[in-house]
Enzyme design. Structure first.
Site, PDB file in Angstrom:
ATOM      1  N   LYS A  53       0.825  -1.212   0.000  1.00 14.87           N
ATOM      2  CA  LYS A  53       0.000   0.000   0.000  1.00 14.87           C
ATOM      3  C   LYS A  53       0.864   1.270   0.000  1.00 14.87           C
ATOM      4  CE  LYS A  53      -4.094  -2.172   0.761  1.00 14.87           C
ATOM      5  NZ  LYS A  53      -3.698  -3.552   0.470  1.00 14.87           N
TER       6      LYS A  53
HETATM    7  C1  LIG Z   1      -4.129  -4.705  -0.249  1.00 12.97           C
HETATM    8  C2  LIG Z   1      -3.270  -5.940  -0.333  1.00 12.97           C
HETATM    9  C3  LIG Z   1      -3.434  -6.913  -1.359  1.00 12.97           C
HETATM   10  C4  LIG Z   1      -4.544  -6.818  -2.387  1.00 12.97           C
HETATM   11  O1  LIG Z   1      -4.332  -5.817  -3.339  1.00 12.97           O
HETATM   12  P1  LIG Z   1      -5.556  -5.299  -4.244  1.00 12.97           P
HETATM   13  O2  LIG Z   1      -5.037  -4.110  -4.955  1.00 12.97           O
HETATM   14  O3  LIG Z   1      -6.644  -4.945  -3.265  1.00 12.97           O
HETATM   15  O4  LIG Z   1      -5.943  -6.407  -5.158  1.00 12.97           O
HETATM   16  C5  LIG Z   1      -2.567  -7.999  -1.397  1.00 12.97           C
HETATM   17  N1  LIG Z   1      -1.602  -8.150  -0.460  1.00 12.97           N
HETATM   18  C6  LIG Z   1      -1.413  -7.252   0.535  1.00 12.97           C
HETATM   19  C7  LIG Z   1      -0.345  -7.499   1.544  1.00 12.97           C
HETATM   20  C8  LIG Z   1      -2.233  -6.112   0.638  1.00 12.97           C
HETATM   21  O5  LIG Z   1      -2.058  -5.236   1.644  1.00 12.97           O
END
Ligand SMILES: *Cc1c(COP(=O)(O)O)cnc(C)c1O
Length: 500
Positions: free
Chosen positions: A113
């Site tokens: 993120k």
């Molecule tokens: C948010 C997240 C995901 C999923 O990503 P999306 O963009 O929602 O498909 C996968 N792995 C981790 C560790 C995340 O924080």
């Protein structure tokens, strides 16, 4: 380049407007009205650049109402060694011939993120100025853990913005809680809400939709905005690392310029993999996009059958950031895949809201299958994958990345495809210590340890260093101790903003 809504093509706004407002007024998502193209030569030229300069080149293609100097400033503020502990920002790890991990978790909160939330505040701040907005932007977040901390780290000390995060008192891990209540910064506030994530989320939504309160905010020169994953300003920075990974493969002589590669993406809200799709449409040589899900395998079913059906039980898994039944960003893909058929997309989204289900026609199904492969695995397979890869190669990965690795194995067995493949690694193994330690050292190794003891134990068993931001948590002073009930969330906001 302008932006339109997935549910109404006649809308047209600048990228600054799209980033400032987040969601289109009709409930649709903002999409660019054309997809910029990168030639092989232009992609080759990126290879000799730093991550930050690559980011500027890609952002320039989409955010045409920003100057190069503005984008450069945003990118340098976001992607630097102080924040990411490595100049590479998003390094590639070669597991063995033909298989690589793209590590997207070297940022301040140890999850992917950060790749978007480190730059969004800077883009948002500039968008506000560009649109002639004079009010200060207040970001409200309800979090189940990772997003709140990543947003706090991104927005802290960014002039012209404030951020307030609400987390459920009993709904986050003790590491996640500690990450948030020790948050530094002169424009941040954090409060626990008595109740679960839904309570925090519905409280935030209520404040967002309160017209009277909006007027009070306006009188005090504030406006609310959101940092959630449907904002275009969160999506466009994610396109960058697909180009960057490809460039690194070229630079390291792993591939020749123009050679196609696969990407495997552990998927929840479909944001990360959608960025890969845009990269492909821009001309990045991508053969297959492999969409990996956990037991909440709604996307696997959709890719295989063309039916999206959320009428199924929600499962809590060891990869919680992918526990999701409505993948919001899929709407953007549907818009592109139907040749920008806004009416159709609006109808499907209405059906989804009313019945929880929609089905796309055969031409769209064929298009989806041409681009994507969908697969899923359960918790037992996830842990077995962490264990097997650690034993064979010494590489230790987190649970989300392990889902991707496991699905890649299924894909290879099913198709025999030998194309070089990049597995997108979305979190540090130290964010999910309990499961990772159990996988590599057995259940006994993790039993009875608190979160901080788990960090030490995982460091010892894996030979890896605990990321500084997590290691330092035990000694950090606690800054926020407010607990409120749902009805008091307004008071927290009013108090922080000193509203009259
Ligand atoms: C948010 C997240 C995901 C999923 O990503 P999306 O963009 O929602 O498909 C996968 N792995 C981790 C560790 C995340 O924080």
């Amino acid at each position: 380049m302008n932006y339109t809504s997935t549910r109404n093509k006649s809308l047209s706004v600048t990228s600054a407007e799209a980033i400032k407002t987040g969601l289109a007024p009709d409930g649709g998502l903002f999409v660019p009205n054309e997809i910029p193209q990168m030639t092989q030569e232009e992609i080759g030229a990126l290879a000799s650049m730093s991550y930050t300069d690559r980011a500027v080149k890609i952002l320039e293609q989409f955010l045409t109402d920003f100057t190069g100097a503005e984008l450069s400033e945003c990118a340098h503020n976001a992607y630097n060694k102080i924040k990411f502990e490595t100049d590479e920002i998003a390094p590639l790890y070669k597991l063995k011939d033909n298989t690589y991990f793209l590590e997207l978790w070297h940022g301040p909160t140890c999850a992917f993120k950060d790749m978007a939330l480190q730059i969004l505040p800077h883009l948002l701040k500039k968008s506000v100025l560009k649109t002639g907005e004079t009010k200060e932007v207040v970001i409200l977040v309800a979090t189940s853990g990772d997003t709140g901390k990543a947003a706090l780290e991104g927005f802290k000390d960014v002039d012209g913005t404030r951020i307030i995060v609400f987390y459920p008192e009993n709904g986050v891990s003790s590491i996640q809680k500690r990450q948030m209540i020790t948050q530094e910064g002169n424009n941040v506030d954090v409060a626990a809400v008595m109740g679960n994530f839904d309570d925090a989320q519905s409280g935030v939504k209520q404040i967002f939709n309160d017209k009277e309160y909006a007027q009070v905010l306006e009188r005090n020169n504030f406006m609310l905005s959101s940092a959630n994953s449907i904002n275009w300003g969160r999506l466009v920075p994610q396109i960058v690392y697909y180009f960057s990974a490809y460039c690194n493969l070229c630079k390291n002589d792993e591939i020749k310029l123009g050679e196609p590669v696969n990407f495997v993406v552990p998927t929840g809200n479909f944001g990360n993999i959608l960025a890969a799709y845009y990269a492909k449409e821009m001309g990045l040589p991508i053969h297959k996009l492999i969409c990996a899900s956990n037991e909440n395998n709604i996307l696997t079913d959709f890719i295989r059958t063309g039916v999206y059906d959320k009428n199924r039980p929600f499962k809590t898994t060891s990869s919680p950031s992918m526990d999701i039944l409505i993948s919001s960003n899929l709407e953007r893909f549907l818009y592109q895949a139907t040749g920008c058929d806004d009416v159709r997309v609006a109808t499907w989204m209405k059906e989804l809201a009313e019945t929880g289900r929609y089905e796309v026609p055969d031409v769209t199904k064929a298009k989806i299958k041409e681009i994507f492969y969908g697969g899923f695995c359960d918790d037992a397979e996830t842990l077995a994958t962490i264990s097997a890869v650690s034993k064979e190669t010494g590489y230790v990965m987190d649970t989300h990345t392990a889902v991707a690795k496991c699905v890649y194995k299924q894909y290879k067995e099913e198709t025999g495809d030998a194309t070089k493949t990049v597995i997108v690694s979305t979190a540090s193994p130290f964010k999910f210590t309990d499961n990772v330690l159990t996988a590599i050292a057995g259940k006994e190794a993790a039993e009875g340890l608190d979160d901080f003891e788990l960090l030490d134990a995982l460091a010892e068993k894996s030979g890896l260093t605990i990321p500084a931001s997590l290691a330092g948590l035990t000694n950090k002073p606690i800054i926020f101790s407010t607990t409120c009930d749902k009805t008091e969330m307004y008071d927290v906001v009013s108090h922080m903003l000193n509203l009259s």
